[in-house]
Design a protein around this motif. Structure first.
Motif, PDB file in Angstrom:
ATOM      1  N   ILE A  28       0.855  -1.181   0.000  1.00 46.13           N
ATOM      2  CA  ILE A  28       0.000   0.000   0.000  1.00 46.13           C
ATOM      3  C   ILE A  28       0.892   1.232   0.000  1.00 46.13           C
ATOM      4  O   ILE A  28       1.676   1.453   0.940  1.00 46.13           O
ATOM      5  CB  ILE A  28      -0.936   0.030   1.226  1.00 46.13           C
ATOM      6  N   GLY A  29       0.786   2.023  -1.053  1.00 50.71           N
ATOM      7  CA  GLY A  29       1.587   3.227  -1.167  1.00 50.71           C
ATOM      8  C   GLY A  29       1.051   4.355  -0.300  1.00 50.71           C
ATOM      9  O   GLY A  29      -0.111   4.348   0.116  1.00 50.71           O
ATOM     10  N   ARG A  30       1.905   5.321  -0.032  1.00 51.67           N
ATOM     11  CA  ARG A  30       1.509   6.457   0.796  1.00 51.67           C
ATOM     12  C   ARG A  30       0.337   7.208   0.149  1.00 51.67           C
ATOM     13  O   ARG A  30       0.375   7.550  -1.031  1.00 51.67           O
ATOM     14  CB  ARG A  30       2.702   7.400   0.977  1.00 51.67           C
ATOM     15  N   GLY A  31      -0.709   7.437   0.942  1.00 51.52           N
ATOM     16  CA  GLY A  31      -1.882   8.155   0.453  1.00 51.52           C
ATOM     17  C   GLY A  31      -2.885   7.293  -0.287  1.00 51.52           C
ATOM     18  O   GLY A  31      -3.927   7.790  -0.717  1.00 51.52           O
ATOM     19  N   LEU A 191     -11.251  11.759   4.381  1.00 52.13           N
ATOM     20  CA  LEU A 191      -9.897  11.404   4.782  1.00 52.13           C
ATOM     21  C   LEU A 191      -9.065  10.967   3.575  1.00 52.13           C
ATOM     22  O   LEU A 191      -7.874  11.299   3.470  1.00 52.13           O
ATOM     23  CB  LEU A 191      -9.929  10.284   5.824  1.00 52.13           C
ATOM     24  N   SER A 192      -9.696  10.234   2.671  1.00 51.99           N
ATOM     25  CA  SER A 192      -8.963   9.765   1.487  1.00 51.99           C
ATOM     26  C   SER A 192      -8.530  10.936   0.609  1.00 51.99           C
ATOM     27  O   SER A 192      -7.415  10.944   0.081  1.00 51.99           O
ATOM     28  CB  SER A 192      -9.813   8.778   0.675  1.00 51.99           C
ATOM     29  N   THR A 193      -9.389  11.950   0.477  1.00 50.15           N
ATOM     30  CA  THR A 193      -9.024  13.113  -0.337  1.00 50.15           C
ATOM     31  C   THR A 193      -7.919  13.935   0.333  1.00 50.15           C
ATOM     32  O   THR A 193      -7.202  14.678  -0.347  1.00 50.15           O
ATOM     33  CB  THR A 193     -10.243  14.016  -0.610  1.00 50.15           C
ATOM     34  N   GLU A 194      -7.792  13.800   1.649  1.00 49.71           N
ATOM     35  CA  GLU A 194      -6.741  14.505   2.380  1.00 49.71           C
ATOM     36  C   GLU A 194      -5.419  13.741   2.376  1.00 49.71           C
ATOM     37  O   GLU A 194      -4.413  14.204   2.926  1.00 49.71           O
ATOM     38  CB  GLU A 194      -7.184  14.745   3.830  1.00 49.71           C
ATOM     39  N   GLY A 195      -5.419  12.553   1.757  1.00 45.99           N
ATOM     40  CA  GLY A 195      -4.177  11.804   1.621  1.00 45.99           C
ATOM     41  C   GLY A 195      -3.884  10.794   2.705  1.00 45.99           C
ATOM     42  O   GLY A 195      -2.753  10.293   2.806  1.00 45.99           O
ATOM     43  N   MET A 196      -4.896  10.455   3.527  1.00 48.56           N
ATOM     44  CA  MET A 196      -4.678   9.440   4.565  1.00 48.56           C
ATOM     45  C   MET A 196      -4.565   8.057   3.925  1.00 48.56           C
ATOM     46  O   MET A 196      -5.401   7.659   3.114  1.00 48.56           O
ATOM     47  CB  MET A 196      -5.830   9.449   5.563  1.00 48.56           C
ATOM     48  N   THR A 197      -3.541   7.321   4.284  1.00 52.36           N
ATOM     49  CA  THR A 197      -3.378   5.940   3.834  1.00 52.36           C
ATOM     50  C   THR A 197      -4.339   5.061   4.618  1.00 52.36           C
ATOM     51  O   THR A 197      -4.346   5.086   5.849  1.00 52.36           O
ATOM     52  CB  THR A 197      -1.935   5.468   4.067  1.00 52.36           C
ATOM     53  N   MET A 198      -5.164   4.271   3.894  1.00 47.49           N
ATOM     54  CA  MET A 198      -6.190   3.485   4.572  1.00 47.49           C
ATOM     55  C   MET A 198      -6.298   2.095   3.956  1.00 47.49           C
ATOM     56  O   MET A 198      -6.257   1.935   2.736  1.00 47.49           O
ATOM     57  CB  MET A 198      -7.548   4.180   4.478  1.00 47.49           C
ATOM     58  N   ALA A 208     -15.913   1.171  -2.218  1.00 50.28           N
ATOM     59  CA  ALA A 208     -14.692   0.610  -2.782  1.00 50.28           C
ATOM     60  C   ALA A 208     -14.452   1.119  -4.202  1.00 50.28           C
ATOM     61  O   ALA A 208     -13.317   1.428  -4.585  1.00 50.28           O
ATOM     62  CB  ALA A 208     -14.760  -0.915  -2.767  1.00 50.28           C
ATOM     63  N   LEU A 209     -15.515   1.237  -4.985  1.00 48.96           N
ATOM     64  CA  LEU A 209     -15.392   1.741  -6.348  1.00 48.96           C
ATOM     65  C   LEU A 209     -15.039   3.219  -6.378  1.00 48.96           C
ATOM     66  O   LEU A 209     -14.207   3.664  -7.175  1.00 48.96           O
ATOM     67  CB  LEU A 209     -16.690   1.509  -7.114  1.00 48.96           C
ATOM     68  N   ASP A 210     -15.676   3.999  -5.509  1.00 53.19           N
ATOM     69  CA  ASP A 210     -15.525   5.459  -5.544  1.00 53.19           C
ATOM     70  C   ASP A 210     -14.236   5.948  -4.898  1.00 53.19           C
ATOM     71  O   ASP A 210     -13.623   6.911  -5.380  1.00 53.19           O
ATOM     72  CB  ASP A 210     -16.702   6.139  -4.832  1.00 53.19           C
ATOM     73  N   ALA A 211     -13.846   5.323  -3.795  1.00 56.20           N
ATOM     74  CA  ALA A 211     -12.785   5.896  -2.963  1.00 56.20           C
ATOM     75  C   ALA A 211     -11.473   5.126  -2.991  1.00 56.20           C
ATOM     76  O   ALA A 211     -10.457   5.641  -2.522  1.00 56.20           O
ATOM     77  CB  ALA A 211     -13.273   6.009  -1.515  1.00 56.20           C
ATOM     78  N   SER A 212     -11.478   3.908  -3.510  1.00 54.47           N
ATOM     79  CA  SER A 212     -10.274   3.075  -3.439  1.00 54.47           C
ATOM     80  C   SER A 212      -9.377   3.255  -4.657  1.00 54.47           C
ATOM     81  O   SER A 212      -9.856   3.461  -5.772  1.00 54.47           O
ATOM     82  CB  SER A 212     -10.649   1.594  -3.334  1.00 54.47           C
ATOM     83  N   HIS A 213      -8.094   3.112  -4.418  1.00 56.10           N
ATOM     84  CA  HIS A 213      -7.147   3.016  -5.524  1.00 56.10           C
ATOM     85  C   HIS A 213      -7.035   1.567  -6.000  1.00 56.10           C
ATOM     86  O   HIS A 213      -6.673   1.312  -7.150  1.00 56.10           O
ATOM     87  CB  HIS A 213      -5.765   3.499  -5.078  1.00 56.10           C
ATOM     88  N   GLN A 214      -7.381   0.639  -5.097  1.00 53.20           N
ATOM     89  CA  GLN A 214      -7.237  -0.781  -5.411  1.00 53.20           C
ATOM     90  C   GLN A 214      -8.219  -1.583  -4.558  1.00 53.20           C
ATOM     91  O   GLN A 214      -8.504  -1.219  -3.421  1.00 53.20           O
ATOM     92  CB  GLN A 214      -5.799  -1.222  -5.091  1.00 53.20           C
ATOM     93  N   ILE A 215      -8.759  -2.641  -5.144  1.00 57.34           N
ATOM     94  CA  ILE A 215      -9.503  -3.642  -4.381  1.00 57.34           C
ATOM     95  C   ILE A 215      -8.651  -4.899  -4.315  1.00 57.34           C
ATOM     96  O   ILE A 215      -8.109  -5.354  -5.332  1.00 57.34           O
ATOM     97  CB  ILE A 215     -10.862  -3.962  -5.025  1.00 57.34           C
ATOM     98  N   VAL A 216      -8.533  -5.443  -3.115  1.00 54.15           N
ATOM     99  CA  VAL A 216      -7.853  -6.725  -2.915  1.00 54.15           C
ATOM    100  C   VAL A 216      -8.920  -7.729  -2.494  1.00 54.15           C
ATOM    101  O   VAL A 216      -9.523  -7.583  -1.423  1.00 54.15           O
ATOM    102  CB  VAL A 216      -6.752  -6.608  -1.851  1.00 54.15           C
TER     103      VAL A 216
END
Length: 257
Positions: A28-31, A191-198, A208-216
């Motif tokens: 998981i990358g930063r942000g 929080l995601s738009t502010e760059g919090m790693t989650m 998951a579709l709207d806010a995620s960079h990746q689904i595992v």
């Protein structure tokens, strides 16, 4: 400072003869926001708990912000674990608030006990965080006087108190009604738009579709597929993944069947 906040390599967790995690790899990358999805009992919660050593990994490597916290079944000592949990906050399904403390006191507690802050500083920070999650007017309320969604937002504020490098969410909306779920998910989106790693274990496909960079997608302790959210949900090469999301796709983006 590492570009990757969380790195997991060949993570194994056994409970007796039961191999709950079976060689998990994850970066998981930063942000970044990563959604863990899959059927209940597939290993999502165990993975989260291994990342901040609430569960002891049996084997593999867990690395947080460039530091190895567990390797080959050997993990940090007790004092080091306290520091780890300052850096990796966790939000649970069941809120885990102290019922005899107000919302502000719940948020201030880790600052007082772990962060060694002065009381005035801790209370000021608690009010700031409650405002951030839309609850400044509930600072003096006990948890019993708050809705489930409000309690979960207090729990998120508390997890943010020590300025973690990442937040782990274990089904944060599973115990909530739809309106409360929307309130909590909106805070998480902010929080995601502010760059919090989650890293978020969730059944909320829309989030998951709207806010995620990746689904595992995890099934039976293994990563079946990891990739861009729309690819995993709508165009998966994995039959098991397609089966899981079939209800959502069939209903045009509605709840999972």
């Amino acid at each position: 400072m590492s570009d990757n906040v969380i790195r997991v390599e060949n993570l194994v967790k056994c409970f007796g003869q039961n191999r709950v995690l079976d060689g998990i790899d994850l970066v998981i990358g930063r942000g970044q926001v990563v959604s863990l999805m899959g059927r209940s009992g597939g290993g999502k919660t165990t993975l989260l708990r291994c990342l901040n050593l609430l569960e002891e990994p049996t084997d593999g490597i867990v690395e947080v912000d460039g530091d190895v916290v567990s390797q080959g079944g050997k993990s940090l000592h007790r004092a080091q674990r306290v520091h780890l949990r300052q850096r990796v906050g966790m939000v649970f399904q069941s809120f885990n608030l102290f019922q005899h403390l107000t919302a502000a006191e719940n948020v201030a507690l880790p600052l007082l006990r772990v962060g060694k802050s002065e009381r005035g500083e801790a209370v000021s920070r608690a009010i700031e965080l409650l405002s951030r999650v839309g609850l400044a007017d509930k600072a003096l309320e006990l948890p019993a006087r708050l809705s489930g969604g409000q309690q979960q937002r207090v729990a998120i504020a508390r997890a943010l108190a020590l300025r973690p490098v990442a937040l782990l969410f274990d089904e944060p909306t599973s115990a909530l009604d739809p309106e409360s779920s929307r309130e909590v998910l909106e805070v998480m989106r902010e929080l995601s738009t502010e760059g919090m790693t989650m890293l978020v274990s969730t059944h909320e496909v829309g989030f998951a579709l709207d806010a995620s960079h990746q689904i595992v997608f995890i099934d039976r302790g293994k990563v079946v597929q990891a990739g861009p959210p729309r690819e995993v949900v709508y165009d998966s090469a994995s039959e098991r993944t397609r089966e899981f999301f079939a209800g959502f796709v069939r209903h045009g983006g509605g709840a999972l069947a």
